[in-house]
Write a protein that holds these residues in place. Structure first.
Motif: not given
Length: 238
Positions: A53-60, A64-67, A73-87
């Protein structure tokens, strides 16, 4: 005549040796008692479950930061959202998600999308992220009607300026020195006193996602929390 190097009753001997080893192994396992063994197994399972999980989250997050850095941002937003929902622990993802939402829409107290970004920004700020705290100070000091609140601005700019996380390597201020001066110029003496008092009583609130909520990678939503936007109020623990 050939001399055999296998001990007498070779198969039986090996079986006895394996049996003895197994007994020793069991003895070692039972030395701590069943309750202690169960605790150790649970701890090991938790550690192992976190590795991928940590490895996947770091790469994700890096992706997202690169995008975002490429103004995608339109492409980065779904990635940031997936991470944000982890709290808890993903406050920077929440900050970047809100920032991307803000870049896609004009500030307005009637814009559902913009308010959604504001909710995510407050979640990150309430968890102690200085990037979000500085951004909120600017929003509440200079934002649209219905959102602007100088006491809130004073509280957030006070927390931002005193936040020790700003000294950590890699920190990048979300507001410029000119914007910081603009915030301070907008504050009245009464608002500053009230805001500083709130800052003294402020405590972190770590947002926990609603149990069972599943992130929608297409349309990022805050999954509730509109109460957070009430000026002068604190977001409820969810």
């Amino acid at each position: 005549m050939m001399i055999s190097t296998v001990p007498p009753f070779g198969s039986a001997f090996r079986f006895a040796l394996l049996s003895l080893s197994f007994v020793v192994f069991l003895a070692g396992c039972t030395a701590d008692g069943p309750r202690e063994r169960q605790k150790k197994r649970a701890e090991m399972t938790e550690r192992l479950s976190q590795i991928p999980t940590v490895d996947i989250s770091s790469r994700l997050y890096s992706q997202a930061l690169d995008l975002k850095a490429q103004n995608k941002c339109q492409e980065a937003t779904p990635l940031f959202y997936q991470l944000s929902m982890r709290g808890n622990g993903f406050e920077l993802a929440q900050y970047h998600l809100a920032d991307c939402i803000f870049k896609a829409t004009s500030p307005s107290a009637t814009s559902t999308q913009w308010l959604d970004g504001l909710i995510w920004m407050r979640r990150a700020a309430e968890a102690g992220a200085p990037e979000a705290q500085g951004t909120l100070a600017l929003i509440y000091a200079t934002g649209p009607d219905g959102i602007r609140d100088l006491t809130e601005a004073a509280m957030w700019v006070t927390l931002f300026e005193k936040n020790p996380a700003r000294k950590k390597p890699g920190f990048s201020s979300p507001i410029s020195s000119a914007q910081l001066a603009r915030i301070n110029q907008a504050l009245t003496s009464d608002a500053r006193r009230a805001g500083e008092q709130r800052a003294e009583n402020w405590k972190k609130i770590l947002w926990t996602p609603v149990q069972g909520a599943r992130p929608n990678a297409v349309a990022p939503r805050s999954e509730g929390g509109i109460q957070m936007l009430t000026p002068g109020g604190r977001p409820p623990r969810q």
